[in-house]
Design an enzyme around this catalytic site. Structure first.
Site, PDB file in Angstrom:
ATOM      1  N   GLY A  63       0.816  -1.205   0.000  1.00  0.00           N
ATOM      2  CA  GLY A  63       0.000   0.000   0.000  1.00  0.00           C
ATOM      3  C   GLY A  63       0.850   1.256   0.000  1.00  0.00           C
ATOM      4  NE  ARG A  89       9.402  -7.664  24.207  1.00  0.00           N
ATOM      5  CZ  ARG A  89       8.628  -8.702  24.470  1.00  0.00           C
ATOM      6  NH1 ARG A  89       7.344  -8.638  24.246  1.00  0.00           N
ATOM      7  NH2 ARG A  89       9.148  -9.799  24.990  1.00  0.00           N
ATOM      8  CG  LEU A 132       6.048  -6.949  17.892  1.00  0.00           C
ATOM      9  CD1 LEU A 132       4.731  -6.552  17.222  1.00  0.00           C
ATOM     10  CD2 LEU A 132       5.793  -7.389  19.330  1.00  0.00           C
ATOM     11  CE  LYS A 174      13.058 -15.939   9.109  1.00  0.00           C
ATOM     12  NZ  LYS A 174      12.711 -17.345   8.773  1.00  0.00           N
ATOM     13  CD  GLU A 208       5.050   5.397   7.554  1.00  0.00           C
ATOM     14  OE1 GLU A 208       4.144   5.791   6.816  1.00  0.00           O
ATOM     15  OE2 GLU A 208       4.855   4.583   8.462  1.00  0.00           O
TER      16      GLU A 208
END
Length: 777
Positions: free
Chosen positions: A256, A662, A664, A667, A739
């Site tokens: 998007g 943090r 999550l 990879k 971003e």
């Protein structure tokens, strides 16, 4: 629960969160089982629509010749402004635009005016796509053409001061200190213009809508959108329906980058077409239509004046931006924000100028404002370093901001020093020859450049639902969107860890307005908001089971205080005596509970800090409690090789190091940074949409002519994250990374080009003609 717990207090040990888990949706995608919005082909009576668009950029429609088109077999309708079903509300006035949340203050097919090339003027519906396309080709549109304006560079363009930009959300004038006086007194003065080409998002999946009126007042839309809730609001408002009467579904999205963050005209036109023919209708934009249907990054010039002391300390920054906007909207990316906050500088001033032209409204494009703004700032910082003979990293450290200069607030967390140090170590920066144009690899010029990255934490909130079954599996839901970057996967990890279940026992569902409300996947808010929502929903679930346990005479936790019991690894236990407790399955079996459900609200940014402060602060000082500035920070390092005869530039090495709260999933996070860096390299070296200055039409509206990077253009990339705990931003301590991965990238490339050649290019993209035609500076 009254307040959101701090994640690092309640979950101090590492588990499945953070691990480099493979994508849980990966197999469905490679096997073709993942359904995108244009692939719901089994709807009863599904037909196809295509847009007929204007060849001219300004004029008035005087008539249609539909004779040949309507004679074709299978053609069901030709819909124009003369016969389209009326809407309850349109964005054509300020009140309607605000109520809808529309990205553009004009909806095509509401009158006979043509305002931009590629504007839809008709919708053709037929029983097959090919018949609809052929009928569209036969449709003749009579137009009284007028002379258009193409951009702010047109001699007839009238520049104006917008006062506010981004639909009135952002002040166009910012003054801190006295920048003009400070600049005039500065011993070092730099003034340069930076030009950024028009960029289009060009996600792999074009915009697509499938609209199905299941009843006269009940609509389901399968939409290529970054936010089902925002699209639901826009459509229900325009149609005069309640939100509950409009369902929006987006199970998979093929990218998007901002262009799918709003509800654009083609979506509601498809809905109107489905109402008109009384059958489900599917419309997919063509690649050329993607250039005139879903916004773009505007053409823009920035002038940055930088004042500094002889030892490189900034004393003044004055930022001016000029850009093109549509005939109706005052949209401009807020480039000055990053200039205002990135470095310690006592005096700052920003202003904007716009010019109306015959173009559609531009929109947020990955890192809107921060990406082009950092190109100007970080190039100028490099210039300052060279002029004073100071290392580019050192010049940044001398101006390191210990608190946010734009607000005076302390940072919630900031690991930028560590990013510089680790990036320099990985890149081998200490081996860099400080002299520009002095390093070669055979006949090729070699250059090393770097730049700082930063992106703010935007305020957001959302909801999630978690249902745990007695047999040991769970379903967790939130109306979020996965742009293809890993939301399915990371939310599965968050839920699995919070529930104490194996990942394969957890199913995460998203992309449907029937699910709990979640924000758009945009502005880097999704990971922080949705992960916190999921975590809070699981905590609510555990609280319900704890209440059952302390009332169960057969439970080891019988009569324990609620506050003395905790849930860990799927087990309820006493905090003071972890051996005393039991697993949820045994408890639920005794209580004859087939399942238990929890609901939670996650907050991201200042809303989370405000809630914590309100719960914990001295009641007399609650207004003073929440006061942190929240950003991610990072650094990019780039090596280029430049052919001095051909002017070609190739990126040959890349290092990115970020402090982003943090992580999550190691990879998918690494993939996000790689993807954003590639996006920025494209903007730096090749991407640019060309608008004909006479006709106001794009001349390269295809992926054959709009150049984007391919694998051969990109080297192996090194990405690392600085471990960072931020207790102020949300319950999970997560910052977004979608971003920041692009911010500073174009400057790092430009700085490397300067180091290689001694030539400063201030116009993007840096194409061979600019290398060959630029004098050394």
């Amino acid at each position: 629960m009254d307040t959101e717990p701090k994640f690092f207090e309640t979950n101090p040990t590492a588990g499945v969160v953070g691990q480099p888990l493979n994508r849980v949706d990966g197999r469905d995608k490679v096997m073709g089982r993942a359904k995108y919005s244009a692939e719901f082909n089994n709807l009863p009576g599904l037909v196809h629509a295509v847009l007929k668009t204007s060849d001219v950029a300004k004029g008035r429609i005087t008539g249609f010749d539909t004779t040949a088109a309507l004679k074709q077999p299978g053609v069901l309708a030709i819909i124009t402004h003369q016969n389209i079903p009326k809407l309850a509300k349109t964005p054509n006035d300020a009140e309607g635009k605000k109520a809808i949340g529309a990205p553009m203050g004009y909806l095509p097919l509401t009158d006979d005016r043509i305002h931009y090339a590629g504007q839809p003027v008709a919708v053709i519906v037929a029983d097959t796509l090919e018949r609809a396309q052929y009928a569209a080709a036969l449709l003749r549109v009579q137009v009284a053409a007028e002379k258009p304006l193409a951009s702010y560079e047109d001699p007839k363009a009238q520049l104006f001061d917008p006062t506010k930009i981004q639909d009135g959300k952002t002040q166009a004038h910012v003054v801190r200190g006295n920048a003009q006086t400070a600049f005039a007194a500065a011993p070092i003065q730099l003034t340069h213009k930076y030009t950024h080409a028009i960029n289009h998002h060009n996600p792999m999946e074009p915009g697509a809508t499938t609209a199905h009126w299941e009843a006269p007042d009940r609509l389901t839309v399968y939409e290529s959108t970054q936010g089902v809730t925002r699209t639901q609001k826009a459509l229900s408002t325009m149609l005069g329906l309640s939100a509950e009467q409009v369902r929006v579904v987006t199970k998979y999205l093929g990218g998007g980058f901002g262009c799918k963050g709003s509800c654009w005209p083609h979506t509601v036109l498809t809905v109107q077409a489905a109402k008109f023919v009384g059958r489900p209708v599917k419309l997919s934009l063509t690649r050329p239509q993607m250039f005139t249907s879903m916004g773009h990054r505007e053409d823009q010039t920035q002038t940055l004046r930088l004042g500094a002391t002889n030892d490189g300390k900034l004393t003044a920054l004055i930022h001016e931006k000029t850009s093109t906007t549509s005939p109706w909207d005052n949209y401009a990316e807020s480039n000055s924000k990053i200039v205002n906050m990135l470095y310690e500088c006592p005096n700052f001033e920003a202003s904007y100028q716009l010019a109306r032209a015959n173009v559609m409204t531009s929109t947020f494009t990955r890192a809107p404002g921060e990406a082009p703004g950092s190109f100007a700032l970080e190039s100028s910082m490099d210039d300052l370093a060279y002029q004073l003979g100071i290392d580019p990293i050192e010049i940044r450290l001398r101006n390191y901001a210990e608190k946010d200069p734009s607000t005076g607030q302390p940072w919630s967390s900031k690991s930028l020093r560590q990013c510089y140090a680790r990036g320099a170590e990985l890149f081998g920066w200490s081996k860099r020859n400080p002299k520009a144009g002095a390093t070669r690899n055979g006949r090729l010029l070699v250059g090393w450049g770097m730049a700082t990255a930063s992106y703010p934490v935007h305020n957001s909130q959302g909801m999630a639902r978690a249902r745990l079954y007695a047999d040991g599996h769970a379903v967790v839901q939130s109306g979020a969107t996965d742009l293809g970057t890993g939301t399915y996967t990371v939310m599965t990890q968050v839920a699995a860890e919070a529930l104490g279940l194996p990942v394969e026992k957890v199913r995460f569902e998203l992309g449907d307005t029937k699910l709990p409300t979640a924000p758009n996947s945009g502005g880097s808010v999704a990971a922080g908001t949705v992960s916190s929502s999921v975590y809070m929903a699981v905590q609510d679930l555990w609280q319900k089971l704890i209440k059952v346990a302390v009332l169960d005479k057969k439970s080891p936790l019988y009569r324990a205080k609620l506050t003395d019991v905790e849930a860990k690894a799927g087990r309820l236990q006493l905090k003071a005596n972890p051996k005393k407790g039991e697993g949820f399955a045994a408890l639920m079996k005794r209580a004859d509970m087939a399942d238990v459900e929890g609901n939670g609200q996650g907050r991201y940014g200042s809303g989370y800090e405000d809630a914590q402060a309100a719960a914990n602060a001295d009641p007399a000082k609650k207004d003073e409690a929440a006061h942190h500035s929240m950003h991610s920070f990072g650094a990019h390092f780039c090596e280029v090789q430049v052919d001095p005869d051909l002017g070609t530039v190739r990126v040959t090495r890349w290092v990115s190091v970020h402090g982003a709260g943090r992580i999550l999933n190691a990879k998918t996070a690494r993939s996000q940074i790689i993807g954003g860096s590639i996006f920025g390299i494209g903007a730096a070296l090749m991407e640019g949409t060309v608008r004909d200055q006479n006709l106001a039409r794009y001349t390269n509206a295809s992926l054959a002519d709009y150049h984007i990077p391919v694998n051969a253009d990109i080297p192996d990339m090194t990405v690392e994250f600085i471990e960072e705990h931020d207790p102020y931003i949300n319950a999970m301590g997560v910052k977004g990374i979608g971003e920041i991965s692009m911010v500073g990238v174009s400057a790092a490339v430009a700085n490397a080009v300067f180091h290689a050649t001694g030539k400063r290019v201030r116009e993007l993209p840096i194409t061979p003609d600019k290398i060959l035609g630029t004098k050394a500076v």
